[in-house]
Design a protein around this motif. Structure first.
Motif, PDB file in Angstrom:
ATOM      1  N   ASP A  37       0.861  -1.165   0.000  1.00 24.20           N
ATOM      2  CA  ASP A  37       0.000   0.000   0.000  1.00 24.20           C
ATOM      3  C   ASP A  37       0.904   1.223   0.000  1.00 24.20           C
ATOM      4  O   ASP A  37       1.580   1.515   0.987  1.00 24.20           O
ATOM      5  N   GLY A  38       0.932   1.922  -1.108  1.00 23.93           N
ATOM      6  CA  GLY A  38       1.834   3.052  -1.267  1.00 23.93           C
ATOM      7  C   GLY A  38       1.580   4.197  -0.308  1.00 23.93           C
ATOM      8  O   GLY A  38       2.480   4.974  -0.005  1.00 23.93           O
ATOM      9  N   GLU A  39       0.356   4.303   0.181  1.00 21.45           N
ATOM     10  CA  GLU A  39       0.036   5.390   1.099  1.00 21.45           C
ATOM     11  C   GLU A  39       0.667   5.193   2.473  1.00 21.45           C
ATOM     12  O   GLU A  39       0.972   6.154   3.161  1.00 21.45           O
ATOM     13  N   THR A  40       0.872   3.947   2.872  1.00 20.82           N
ATOM     14  CA  THR A  40       1.363   3.675   4.219  1.00 20.82           C
ATOM     15  C   THR A  40       2.835   3.256   4.268  1.00 20.82           C
ATOM     16  O   THR A  40       3.400   3.177   5.348  1.00 20.82           O
ATOM     17  N   LYS A  69       0.183   9.201  -3.628  1.00 24.03           N
ATOM     18  CA  LYS A  69      -0.433   9.866  -2.473  1.00 24.03           C
ATOM     19  C   LYS A  69       0.553  10.014  -1.311  1.00 24.03           C
ATOM     20  O   LYS A  69       0.225  10.601  -0.294  1.00 24.03           O
ATOM     21  N   ASN A  70       1.741   9.450  -1.468  1.00 29.37           N
ATOM     22  CA  ASN A  70       2.788   9.504  -0.455  1.00 29.37           C
ATOM     23  C   ASN A  70       3.991  10.215  -1.094  1.00 29.37           C
ATOM     24  O   ASN A  70       4.888   9.584  -1.629  1.00 29.37           O
ATOM     25  N   LYS A  71       3.975  11.545  -1.060  1.00 28.29           N
ATOM     26  CA  LYS A  71       4.928  12.343  -1.834  1.00 28.29           C
ATOM     27  C   LYS A  71       6.400  11.976  -1.624  1.00 28.29           C
ATOM     28  O   LYS A  71       7.127  11.810  -2.605  1.00 28.29           O
ATOM     29  N   PRO A  72       6.885  11.831  -0.394  1.00 33.82           N
ATOM     30  CA  PRO A  72       8.314  11.488  -0.250  1.00 33.82           C
ATOM     31  C   PRO A  72       8.678  10.158  -0.930  1.00 33.82           C
ATOM     32  O   PRO A  72       9.722  10.049  -1.578  1.00 33.82           O
TER      33      PRO A  72
END
Length: 196
Positions: A37-40, A69-72
Motif C-alpha cells: 500500500d503506497g500510502e502507508t 499519495k505519499n509524496k516522499p
C-alpha cells in the motif's frame, strides 16, 4: 521490467494484474509476489522493496498501489527507476497520478505505460461477445447490445451479468429481460418510452 497502470477502468487494470501475478507465481513461486500500500509505506522501507532477489525468490513482482499519495516515497521511487535490478518487476498502480510530476515523467521513460480508459458502448459490446466465448458460452452481438442497454458499460457489472446469463444454455431477449438488472438511467428511458 516496470509497469505503470492508471486510469478509470479498474476492471482492465485488475485483469492485467491478475495475469502478471499468475505468471510470476507459476515461474518463481508464491513468495515472488509482494503487494504494498503506497500510502502507508515508509521511505525507510523503500530499499528493501526495490531490491531484486530475496532468500525466498530469485525474481520478484512488487505491486505498489497509491504511491503518488505519499509524496516522499513517490519522489524517491522516481529517482531509483533507472537503477532497478533486472530481477525485480515493479508494477505501479494509480487511479489518477499527477502527470506533471518528475516521477510520472520518469515512469513514462522507463516503464510500460498502460492507461485503462472506460470503453465506449460499441467496444463494450465487442468485449462482451468475446468474453462470453472465453467463458465457454455464446452471446450474439444483438443480445450483447441489449445487455449493455440494460446494465450500462461498467465492465465489472457486465462481467457479473454475463456470469448469470451463461448459466443458461441459450441467451435470448426474454432471459436478458428477466435476469439483467436495469441501471437507473435505463429505467428512466424505459419510463419515458412508456409515457410517450
Amino acid at each position: 521490467m516496470i509497469h505503470l497502470f492508471f486510469g478509470s477502468n479498474q476492471y482492465q487494470i485488475k485483469t492485467a494484474l491478475d495475469g502478471l501475478v499468475r505468471s510470476a507465481k507459476s515461474e518463481h513461486g508464491e513468495h515472488a509476489v509482494e503487494k504494498i500500500d503506497g500510502e502507508t509505506v515508509e521511505l525507510s522501507q523503500l530499499p528493501d522493496l526495490l531490491q531484486g532477489a530475496t532468500l525466498f525468490a530469485r525474481e520478484r513482482l512488487v505491486i505498489a498501489r497509491g504511491l503518488s499519495k505519499n509524496k516522499p516515497v513517490w519522489d524517491a521511487v522516481g529517482e531509483r527507476l533507472e537503477a532497478l535490478p533486472a530481477s525485480l518487476q515493479l508494477v505501479v498502480v494509480e487511479s489518477a497520478p499527477d502527470k506533471r510530476t518528475r516521477t510520472f515523467k520518469q515512469l513514462q521513460k522507463y516503464a510500460e505505460v498502460h492507461e485503462a480508459k472506460d470503453l465506449a458502448e460499441h467496444e463494450v459490446v465487442k468485449w462482451l461477445t468475446a468474453e462470453a466465448v472465453k467463458r465457454g458460452g455464446k452471446l450474439e452481438a444483438s443480445a450483447a447490445r441489449k445487455v449493455v442497454a440494460r446494465a450500462g458499460t461498467d465492465q465489472w457489472r457486465l462481467s457479473n451479468e454475463l456470469d448469470k446469463l451463461l448459466l443458461h444454455s441459450q441467451v435470448d431477449d426474454e432471459l436478458i429481460s428477466e435476469l439483467v438488472e436495469m441501471i437507473p438511467q435505463a429505467n428512466v428511458f424505459a419510463l419515458l418510452d412508456a409515457v410517450m
